[in-house]
Design a protein around this motif. Structure first.
Motif, mmCIF file in Angstrom:
data_model
loop_
_atom_site.group_PDB
_atom_site.id
_atom_site.type_symbol
_atom_site.label_atom_id
_atom_site.label_comp_id
_atom_site.label_asym_id
_atom_site.label_seq_id
_atom_site.Cartn_x
_atom_site.Cartn_y
_atom_site.Cartn_z
ATOM 1 N N SER A 40 0.864 -1.182 0.000
ATOM 2 C CA SER A 40 0.000 0.000 0.000
ATOM 3 C C SER A 40 0.897 1.227 0.000
ATOM 4 O O SER A 40 1.751 1.387 0.876
ATOM 5 C CB SER A 40 -0.913 0.006 1.232
ATOM 6 O OG SER A 40 -1.736 -1.153 1.241
ATOM 7 N N PHE A 41 0.704 2.110 -0.982
ATOM 8 C CA PHE A 41 1.658 3.200 -1.152
ATOM 9 C C PHE A 41 0.971 4.459 -1.670
ATOM 10 O O PHE A 41 -0.072 4.413 -2.314
ATOM 11 C CB PHE A 41 2.777 2.783 -2.124
ATOM 12 C CG PHE A 41 2.269 2.255 -3.441
ATOM 13 C CD1 PHE A 41 2.012 3.098 -4.512
ATOM 14 C CD2 PHE A 41 2.034 0.894 -3.608
ATOM 15 C CE1 PHE A 41 1.540 2.612 -5.717
ATOM 16 C CE2 PHE A 41 1.557 0.402 -4.819
ATOM 17 C CZ PHE A 41 1.313 1.260 -5.869
ATOM 18 N N HIS A 67 -4.246 5.250 0.030
ATOM 19 C CA HIS A 67 -3.132 4.603 -0.660
ATOM 20 C C HIS A 67 -3.627 3.858 -1.896
ATOM 21 O O HIS A 67 -4.811 3.521 -2.013
ATOM 22 C CB HIS A 67 -2.424 3.590 0.259
ATOM 23 C CG HIS A 67 -1.679 4.216 1.392
ATOM 24 N ND1 HIS A 67 -2.272 5.020 2.354
ATOM 25 C CD2 HIS A 67 -0.358 4.145 1.744
ATOM 26 C CE1 HIS A 67 -1.359 5.405 3.233
ATOM 27 N NE2 HIS A 67 -0.185 4.886 2.886
ATOM 28 N N THR A 68 -2.691 3.595 -2.786
ATOM 29 C CA THR A 68 -2.912 2.639 -3.870
ATOM 30 C C THR A 68 -2.412 1.278 -3.394
ATOM 31 O O THR A 68 -1.365 1.194 -2.741
ATOM 32 C CB THR A 68 -2.145 3.057 -5.143
ATOM 33 O OG1 THR A 68 -2.628 4.336 -5.578
ATOM 34 C CG2 THR A 68 -2.335 2.047 -6.263
ATOM 35 N N HIS A 69 -3.153 0.227 -3.709
ATOM 36 C CA HIS A 69 -2.854 -1.089 -3.166
ATOM 37 C C HIS A 69 -2.501 -2.067 -4.290
ATOM 38 O O HIS A 69 -3.268 -2.236 -5.235
ATOM 39 C CB HIS A 69 -4.050 -1.640 -2.387
ATOM 40 C CG HIS A 69 -4.582 -0.703 -1.345
ATOM 41 N ND1 HIS A 69 -4.002 -0.559 -0.103
ATOM 42 C CD2 HIS A 69 -5.631 0.155 -1.377
ATOM 43 C CE1 HIS A 69 -4.682 0.336 0.592
ATOM 44 N NE2 HIS A 69 -5.679 0.789 -0.161
ATOM 45 N N TRP A 70 -1.332 -2.678 -4.146
ATOM 46 C CA TRP A 70 -0.965 -3.794 -5.023
ATOM 47 C C TRP A 70 -1.051 -5.059 -4.183
ATOM 48 O O TRP A 70 -0.250 -5.307 -3.305
ATOM 49 C CB TRP A 70 0.433 -3.597 -5.596
ATOM 50 C CG TRP A 70 0.943 -4.783 -6.376
ATOM 51 C CD1 TRP A 70 0.199 -5.778 -6.948
ATOM 52 C CD2 TRP A 70 2.317 -5.109 -6.644
ATOM 53 N NE1 TRP A 70 1.002 -6.700 -7.561
ATOM 54 C CE2 TRP A 70 2.320 -6.320 -7.408
ATOM 55 C CE3 TRP A 70 3.543 -4.493 -6.342
ATOM 56 C CZ2 TRP A 70 3.490 -6.921 -7.844
ATOM 57 C CZ3 TRP A 70 4.710 -5.094 -6.780
ATOM 58 C CH2 TRP A 70 4.682 -6.290 -7.520
ATOM 59 N N ILE A 138 -5.808 -7.858 -12.203
ATOM 60 C CA ILE A 138 -7.085 -7.139 -12.220
ATOM 61 C C ILE A 138 -6.836 -5.736 -11.690
ATOM 62 O O ILE A 138 -6.207 -5.556 -10.642
ATOM 63 C CB ILE A 138 -8.149 -7.849 -11.350
ATOM 64 C CG1 ILE A 138 -8.424 -9.261 -11.885
ATOM 65 C CG2 ILE A 138 -9.436 -7.035 -11.289
ATOM 66 C CD1 ILE A 138 -9.329 -10.082 -10.980
ATOM 67 N N VAL A 139 -7.317 -4.745 -12.410
ATOM 68 C CA VAL A 139 -7.188 -3.348 -11.991
ATOM 69 C C VAL A 139 -8.590 -2.796 -11.751
ATOM 70 O O VAL A 139 -9.445 -2.826 -12.645
ATOM 71 C CB VAL A 139 -6.470 -2.496 -13.056
ATOM 72 C CG1 VAL A 139 -6.341 -1.058 -12.577
ATOM 73 C CG2 VAL A 139 -5.094 -3.081 -13.363
ATOM 74 N N LYS A 140 -8.807 -2.302 -10.526
ATOM 75 C CA LYS A 140 -10.111 -1.739 -10.180
ATOM 76 C C LYS A 140 -9.916 -0.620 -9.162
ATOM 77 O O LYS A 140 -9.309 -0.831 -8.107
ATOM 78 C CB LYS A 140 -11.034 -2.810 -9.604
ATOM 79 C CG LYS A 140 -12.419 -2.276 -9.241
ATOM 80 C CD LYS A 140 -13.347 -3.384 -8.792
ATOM 81 C CE LYS A 140 -14.742 -2.829 -8.503
ATOM 82 N NZ LYS A 140 -15.696 -3.874 -8.099
ATOM 83 N N ASP A 141 -10.431 0.565 -9.495
ATOM 84 C CA ASP A 141 -10.336 1.738 -8.621
ATOM 85 C C ASP A 141 -8.866 1.985 -8.260
ATOM 86 O O ASP A 141 -8.051 2.224 -9.138
ATOM 87 C CB ASP A 141 -11.207 1.538 -7.376
ATOM 88 C CG ASP A 141 -12.678 1.355 -7.743
ATOM 89 O OD1 ASP A 141 -13.099 1.936 -8.766
ATOM 90 O OD2 ASP A 141 -13.380 0.621 -7.030
ATOM 91 N N ASN A 142 -8.543 1.918 -6.966
ATOM 92 C CA ASN A 142 -7.156 2.152 -6.537
ATOM 93 C C ASN A 142 -6.459 0.845 -6.165
ATOM 94 O O ASN A 142 -5.513 0.831 -5.389
ATOM 95 C CB ASN A 142 -7.133 3.102 -5.330
ATOM 96 C CG ASN A 142 -7.811 2.491 -4.113
ATOM 97 O OD1 ASN A 142 -8.682 1.625 -4.248
ATOM 98 N ND2 ASN A 142 -7.420 2.931 -2.925
ATOM 99 N N PRO A 174 -2.864 2.405 -10.211
ATOM 100 C CA PRO A 174 -2.735 0.956 -10.379
ATOM 101 C C PRO A 174 -2.558 0.536 -11.834
ATOM 102 O O PRO A 174 -1.937 -0.485 -12.125
ATOM 103 C CB PRO A 174 -4.045 0.409 -9.797
ATOM 104 C CG PRO A 174 -5.005 1.556 -9.885
ATOM 105 C CD PRO A 174 -4.187 2.793 -9.688
ATOM 106 N N GLY A 175 -3.124 1.340 -12.772
ATOM 107 C CA GLY A 175 -2.931 1.012 -14.181
ATOM 108 C C GLY A 175 -1.471 1.059 -14.579
ATOM 109 O O GLY A 175 -0.999 0.247 -15.393
#
Length: 373
Positions: A40-41, A67-70, A138-142, A174-175
């Motif tokens: 999460s960053f 945060h953006t989450h991977w 899968i990429v969705k929202d953040n 995330p993209g």
């Protein structure tokens, strides 16, 4: 010079479930248990947590709201986790089926509120086995959630960049992370192709120095490896092109600029694959041609030897019939061998045979037959 190592293909059988309901999550018996790592960053912060269940994901997302989450899932052996992720992110069951069915070709699909893509991860492991496994994202929202079959740290370079926090990797969304994962897979194709190129060079050196039948087998194995890489590169190109043309908000305009560069890399990898395939085919053809030429040279030597000994054999055969000049009463038999009692006849016969052989060798030498051996 060292010999090329034999390429082995890691056993990865396809599990076919004929008649199963579409969207069924059927875990292969050899799938590894799932391990979760969440990065999460944002621009100023990076939080990392690990676990093996859905609570690991929900706690981290609830704690890091800005945060953006991977979410990185290694191992696809937990059907319950897959179902929980599908419920949490409202993912179509067909997508979950494609994730656990790890023989998908690279593709990119758009759904309502998220996008889904797959790629092929191909590399040589430490045992010189060619590993061909699936990557799904899968990429969705953040959120970007990635799925890998093994525990191999294939994206270590991206994690290093995340920890360093330089560039726009933490701020581009995330993209962009999805793009970096795809780009890393493509970069490792070049690493793989470089290793294949080195093996081809070794085979060529062996072909010119000490050719044997192993050359043909090694070249054929590399050709098979290149076919596997080609089957990954061609649909990967189409997939990246679909991402560039996508109107999904998950793939931003800034990300599409980088995807065009990845598209060029994919074309370059395809060109290298085709070039190496032609080289391996040429090596096989050249080896077969060398074997054929060598056989022709051997046959030529045998033909020369036979041509020399045919008249000698004829003379020896004629006088080997041993028809007597006289009968048992001392009477001369008409038309029988008059040379039978010639003094020194044996020596004369050998000298005649030697002279014939020398004359033949001289004629063959004048015609240049020996210089072409």
């Amino acid at each position: 010079m060292g010999y090329t190592k034999r390429v082995r293909y890691k056993n990865h059988k396809r599990h076919i479930n004929a008649g199963a309901r579409p969207g069924s999550i059927i875990i292969p018996h050899d799938a590894l248990p799932s391990k979760i790592t969440i990065y999460s960053f944002n621009q100023d912060d990076l939080q990392v947590s690990k676990g093996e269940d859905m609570q690991t994901i929900t706690r981290q997302i609830a704690k890091c709201t800005d945060h953006t989450h991977w979410i990185r899932v290694n191992g696809l052996g937990d059907a319950r986790l897959m179902e929980d992720i599908g419920t949490f992110l409202s993912i179509n069951q067909l997508v979950l089926e494609d994730i656990v069915n790890t023989h998908q070709r690279p593709k990119f699909d758009e759904y309502d509120g998220y996008v889904f893509g797959t790629s092929r991860i191909i590399y040589f492991n430490n045992e010189t086995e060619l590993v061909n496994c699936q990557f799904s994202g899968i990429v969705k929202d953040n959120i970007i959630i990635s799925f890998e079959e093994s525990y191999v740290d294939y994206f270590e370079a991206i994690i290093v960049r995340l920890k360093a926090g330089k560039g726009n990797i933490r701020t581009a969304g995330p993209g962009y992370i999805f793009y970096t994962l795809i780009d890393t897979i493509l970069d490792n194709y070049f690493v793989l192709l470089s290793q294949i190129g080195d093996l081809i060079d070794q085979i060529e050196d062996k072909l010119y120095q000490s050719p044997d039948k192993s050359i043909m087998f090694d070249a054929q194995q590399l050709k098979r490896t290149l076919i596997i890489v080609r089957r990954a590169c061609w649909p990967e190109r189409d997939k990246i092109n679909d991402m560039i043309r996508s109107e999904s908000p998950e793939i931003t305009k800034e990300t599409k600029l980088f995807l065009r560069d990845a598209y060029d890399h994919c074309i370059q990898a395809m060109d290298m694959v085709e070039s190496y395939k032609e080289v391996t085919s040429s090596i096989i053809d050249l080896y077969l041609s060398m074997v054929s030429n060598r056989m022709n040279e051997i046959m030529k030597v045998l033909t020369i030897i036979s041509a020399i000994f045919i008249p000698l054999t004829f003379i020896a055969g004629v006088y080997g019939m041993n028809f007597s000049r006289e009968d048992t009463h001392g009477h001369v038999i008409k038309d029988n061998m008059p040379e039978l009692y010639v003094q020194h006849g044996y020596v004369y016969a050998l000298i005649c045979m030697l002279a014939i052989a020398v004359i033949q060798i001289f004629i063959f030498w004048k015609k240049g037959w020996f210089s072409k051996l």
